[in-house]
Scaffold this active site. Structure first.
Site, short mmCIF file in Angstrom:
data_model
loop_
_atom_site.label_atom_id
_atom_site.label_comp_id
_atom_site.label_asym_id
_atom_site.label_seq_id
_atom_site.Cartn_x
_atom_site.Cartn_y
_atom_site.Cartn_z
N VAL A 80 -20.09 -11.54 -30.65
CA VAL A 80 -19.50 -10.29 -31.18
C VAL A 80 -20.48 -9.67 -32.17
O VAL A 80 -20.77 -10.25 -33.22
CB VAL A 80 -18.16 -10.60 -31.89
CG1 VAL A 80 -17.60 -9.33 -32.52
CG2 VAL A 80 -17.16 -11.20 -30.91
N VAL A 82 -21.98 -5.74 -33.76
CA VAL A 82 -22.00 -4.27 -33.81
C VAL A 82 -23.22 -3.90 -34.65
O VAL A 82 -23.39 -4.44 -35.76
CB VAL A 82 -20.70 -3.73 -34.47
CG1 VAL A 82 -20.77 -2.21 -34.65
CG2 VAL A 82 -19.48 -4.11 -33.64
N ARG A 88 -17.83 -0.25 -38.77
CA ARG A 88 -16.63 0.37 -39.36
C ARG A 88 -16.32 1.71 -38.71
O ARG A 88 -15.91 2.65 -39.36
CB ARG A 88 -16.79 0.55 -40.88
CG ARG A 88 -17.11 -0.73 -41.63
CD ARG A 88 -16.06 -1.82 -41.43
NE ARG A 88 -16.41 -3.00 -42.21
CZ ARG A 88 -17.19 -3.98 -41.75
NH1 ARG A 88 -17.66 -3.96 -40.52
NH2 ARG A 88 -17.46 -5.01 -42.53
N GLY A 90 -14.67 1.40 -35.64
CA GLY A 90 -13.65 1.00 -34.67
C GLY A 90 -14.18 0.36 -33.40
O GLY A 90 -13.43 0.15 -32.44
N LEU A 92 -15.41 -2.77 -32.84
CA LEU A 92 -14.87 -4.12 -32.59
C LEU A 92 -13.45 -4.01 -32.02
O LEU A 92 -13.10 -4.69 -31.07
CB LEU A 92 -14.88 -4.96 -33.87
CG LEU A 92 -14.14 -6.30 -33.75
CD1 LEU A 92 -14.74 -7.18 -32.65
CD2 LEU A 92 -14.14 -7.04 -35.09
N SER A 116 -17.31 -15.62 -37.96
CA SER A 116 -18.40 -15.58 -38.96
C SER A 116 -17.82 -15.39 -40.36
O SER A 116 -18.39 -15.83 -41.34
CB SER A 116 -19.36 -14.43 -38.64
OG SER A 116 -18.67 -13.21 -38.71
N TYR A 121 -10.46 -11.99 -38.09
CA TYR A 121 -9.73 -12.11 -36.83
C TYR A 121 -8.22 -12.29 -36.92
O TYR A 121 -7.54 -12.19 -35.90
CB TYR A 121 -10.36 -13.23 -35.98
CG TYR A 121 -11.75 -12.86 -35.51
CD1 TYR A 121 -11.92 -11.96 -34.48
CD2 TYR A 121 -12.88 -13.37 -36.13
CE1 TYR A 121 -13.20 -11.58 -34.06
CE2 TYR A 121 -14.16 -12.99 -35.72
CZ TYR A 121 -14.30 -12.10 -34.69
OH TYR A 121 -15.55 -11.72 -34.27
N PHE A 402 -19.28 -21.71 -30.67
CA PHE A 402 -19.66 -20.94 -29.47
C PHE A 402 -19.45 -19.45 -29.72
O PHE A 402 -18.89 -19.07 -30.73
CB PHE A 402 -18.87 -21.40 -28.24
CG PHE A 402 -17.38 -21.40 -28.42
CD1 PHE A 402 -16.64 -20.23 -28.28
CD2 PHE A 402 -16.70 -22.58 -28.74
CE1 PHE A 402 -15.27 -20.24 -28.45
CE2 PHE A 402 -15.32 -22.58 -28.91
CZ PHE A 402 -14.60 -21.41 -28.77
C1 LIG Z 1 -17.71 -7.98 -37.82
C2 LIG Z 1 -18.09 -6.79 -36.95
C3 LIG Z 1 -18.20 -7.25 -35.49
C4 LIG Z 1 -17.01 -5.72 -37.10
O1 LIG Z 1 -17.28 -4.64 -36.23
P1 LIG Z 1 -16.80 -3.14 -36.55
O2 LIG Z 1 -17.02 -2.34 -35.33
O3 LIG Z 1 -17.45 -2.70 -37.80
O4 LIG Z 1 -15.24 -3.36 -36.80
P2 LIG Z 1 -14.11 -2.24 -36.62
O5 LIG Z 1 -14.61 -0.95 -37.21
O6 LIG Z 1 -13.61 -2.19 -35.21
O7 LIG Z 1 -12.99 -2.88 -37.53
C5 LIG Z 1 -11.88 -3.55 -36.99
C6 LIG Z 1 -11.10 -4.10 -38.15
O8 LIG Z 1 -11.80 -5.24 -38.69
C7 LIG Z 1 -12.07 -5.05 -40.07
N1 LIG Z 1 -13.37 -5.66 -40.33
C8 LIG Z 1 -14.50 -5.34 -39.72
N2 LIG Z 1 -15.50 -6.13 -40.18
C9 LIG Z 1 -14.97 -6.95 -41.10
C10 LIG Z 1 -15.49 -7.97 -41.92
N3 LIG Z 1 -16.79 -8.32 -41.90
N4 LIG Z 1 -14.64 -8.61 -42.75
C11 LIG Z 1 -13.33 -8.28 -42.79
N5 LIG Z 1 -12.78 -7.30 -42.02
C12 LIG Z 1 -13.60 -6.65 -41.19
C13 LIG Z 1 -12.04 -3.56 -40.27
O9 LIG Z 1 -11.73 -3.24 -41.61
C14 LIG Z 1 -10.95 -3.12 -39.32
O10 LIG Z 1 -9.68 -3.36 -39.87
P3 LIG Z 1 -8.41 -2.47 -39.52
O11 LIG Z 1 -8.35 -2.34 -38.03
O12 LIG Z 1 -7.27 -3.25 -40.07
O13 LIG Z 1 -8.67 -1.16 -40.17
C15 LIG Z 1 -19.45 -6.18 -37.39
O14 LIG Z 1 -19.37 -5.82 -38.75
C16 LIG Z 1 -20.62 -7.11 -37.20
O15 LIG Z 1 -21.29 -7.05 -36.17
N6 LIG Z 1 -20.91 -7.99 -38.19
C17 LIG Z 1 -22.02 -8.92 -38.15
C18 LIG Z 1 -21.85 -9.96 -37.04
C19 LIG Z 1 -20.57 -10.69 -37.12
O16 LIG Z 1 -20.15 -11.14 -38.19
N7 LIG Z 1 -19.92 -10.81 -35.96
C20 LIG Z 1 -18.68 -11.55 -35.81
C21 LIG Z 1 -19.04 -12.82 -35.13
S1 LIG Z 1 -17.70 -13.93 -35.09
#
Ligand SMILES: CC(C)(COP(=O)(O)OP(=O)(O)OC[C@H]1O[C@@H](n2cnc3c(N)ncnc32)[C@H](O)[C@@H]1OP(=O)(O)O)[C@@H](O)C(=O)NCCC(=O)NCCS
Length: 402
Positions: A80, A82, A88, A90, A92, A116, A121, A402
């Site tokens: 996962v 972005v 931020r 939308g 994810l 992470s 989640y 994983f």
């Molecule tokens: C974590 C990540 C995938 C989120 O992607 P994103 O496209 O920014 O997320 P979205 O904009 O779709 O947000 C979805 C929801 O998750 C929340 N969210 C996103 N990232 C978050 C984080 N790091 N911590 C807590 N909440 C988070 C948002 O506030 C949003 O909440 P809501 O729907 O209640 O308003 C992205 O920040 C990323 O790539 N991070 C680094 C890699 C990583 O940590 N990946 C996860 C691997 S398990």
């Protein structure tokens, strides 16, 4: 131009790896990308494209996951990422919607992942379903407790030999624990039997030893370190598991007894690692616990029917899914021989969030503990029965990220 969400084309594996790499600080060498491709399932990936450029990824592993009393098909959410330029907005949520819809179409009752950050989640209905412990044991405190079993002898084998010997041992051990992905040959090859120079990070090549009793194994690396002319290296255990108490003792004793090693470090250990009660001074083993595998019951009734329960019982459970706002009420009848679970309109014994039901699914979370924090509704009799039914021995363990 609007964002397009679609599966990656198989030919895009390098783009997929590069996008993930930008997010996870991973600069994959060609051999690393090639290895990545051997477990990648492009047809089950969901990617976001902005002006035709990949800007976000979500992958799926088609897993078989052990659950209390058996194993089930499960989707492993993975990869996962972005790009920082698109966070931020939308993405994810869009990828997760596509992913969970596809999992529902395929009929996989459970979705599992490693998080992470523990704050991401829960909103998608995933709950922390096991504990993962990081251990650091100074080798000067390797003495065993007077009641520890006699350690089984151990022998070193080559990585080539391990390919034959270790997978069947693992399959027998995994059957006893809930929360373990069944390891397929490509998984073994990419994750255990591949030893690229970049995997070593200053440590030795991968070493493997097995218990001579044939029921346990350890993978580890050794790192040389000297200070003031004295040796104080580290031994890093990457996988260690066994069946009999003697083999657990033998393998732990083997790694703790290496010369030139000042400490043994092991991550991804179970909440109930037999090492701690085997040590004479367990407090000397620094143990840091955090969340392990997370599960979401994508099909609540299907998932609850697919595991066994420690005692016979019957419960009506109402669960609220924060992901799509839906409510499901199911009638569960289960016990040590199996379970049935069907939608019902009866009044619930327990009212719970899908995150917390996911957290209890493999036997980790306790309903009475959740009730004390106001997260589960139900009377004492229902909470006590739920704890007795869902609890499982041993506690769940997922020894791999994983
Ligand atoms: C974590 C990540 C995938 C989120 O992607 P994103 O496209 O920014 O997320 P979205 O904009 O779709 O947000 C979805 C929801 O998750 C929340 N969210 C996103 N990232 C978050 C984080 N790091 N911590 C807590 N909440 C988070 C948002 O506030 C949003 O909440 P809501 O729907 O209640 O308003 C992205 O920040 C990323 O790539 N991070 C680094 C890699 C990583 O940590 N990946 C996860 C691997 S398990």
């Amino acid at each position: 131009m609007a964002i397009v969400i679609r599966p990656a084309d198989p030919a895009e594996y390098s783009d997929f790896a590069q996008t993930m790499g930008r997010v996870f600080a991973w600069d994959p060498e060609p051999a690393g990308v090639e290895r990545f491709q051997t477990t990648w399932e492009p047809e089950r990936s969901h990617c976001a494209y902005d002006d035709g450029k990949m800007v976000a990824t979500l992958g799926t592993f088609s897993l078989t996951l052990t659950v209390p009393g058996g194993s089930i098909p499960a989707a492993g959410t993975t990869q996962v990422s972005v790009l920082p330029s698109h966070r931020r907005q939308g993405l994810l949520r869009k990828l997760m919607t596509a992913h969970l819809g596809e999992v529902a179409d395929r009929g996989e009752p459970v979705v599992a992942l490693w998080a992470s950050e523990s704050s991401i989640y829960g909103r998608f209905g995933f709950g922390a379903a096991s504990v993962s412990v990081e251990l650091k044991v100074p080798t000067q405190y390797r003495a065993f407790h007077r009641l520890a079993p006699e350690p089984s002898p151990v022998q070193l084998i080559s990585l080539e030999e391990a390919k034959e010997v270790v997978p069947p041992i693992h399959a027998r051990i995994a059957a006893a624990w809930s929360g373990m992905p069944v390891r397929r040959p490509n998984w073994w090859n990419a994750r255990w039997f591949s030893d690229l120079p970049s995997d070593r990070r200053g440590s030795s090549a991968l070493r493997v030893a097995v218990s001579k009793a044939g029921d346990g194994f350890v993978f580890y690396r050794q790192k040389s370190q000297w200070s003031g002319g004295n040796p104080g290296g580290e031994l890093i255990v990457t996988d260690l598991m066994a069946q009999s108490p003697e083999s657990w003792a033998g393998l732990w004793s083997f790694v703790l007894s290496h010369d030139l090693v000042g400490s043994v470090e092991a991550d991804l250990r179970p909440a109930e690692d037999p090492l701690l009660p085997m040590l004479a001074a367990p407090r000397r083993a620094a143990a840091v616990a955090s969340d392990g595998i997370w599960t979401r019951l994508n099909d609540t009734a299907g998932a609850l029917a697919a595991r066994k329960y420690a005692v016979d019982g019957e419960l009506v459970i109402e669960s609220h899914d924060p992901f799509d706002g839906s409510t499901k009420t199911v009638h569960l009848e289960g016990g040590p021989e199996g379970a049935t679970c069907l939608a019902t309109d009866r009044a619930p014994d327990l009212v719970i969030d899908a995150e917390d039901l996911g957290s209890a699914y493999l036997g980790w979370s306790r309903f009475r503990s959740l009730a004390r924090t106001g997260r589960v509704g139900g009377d004492q009799a229902a909470l006590t029965l739920a704890d007795a039914m869902f609890g499982w021995n041993p506690l769940p363990w997922c020894p791999e990220v994983f």
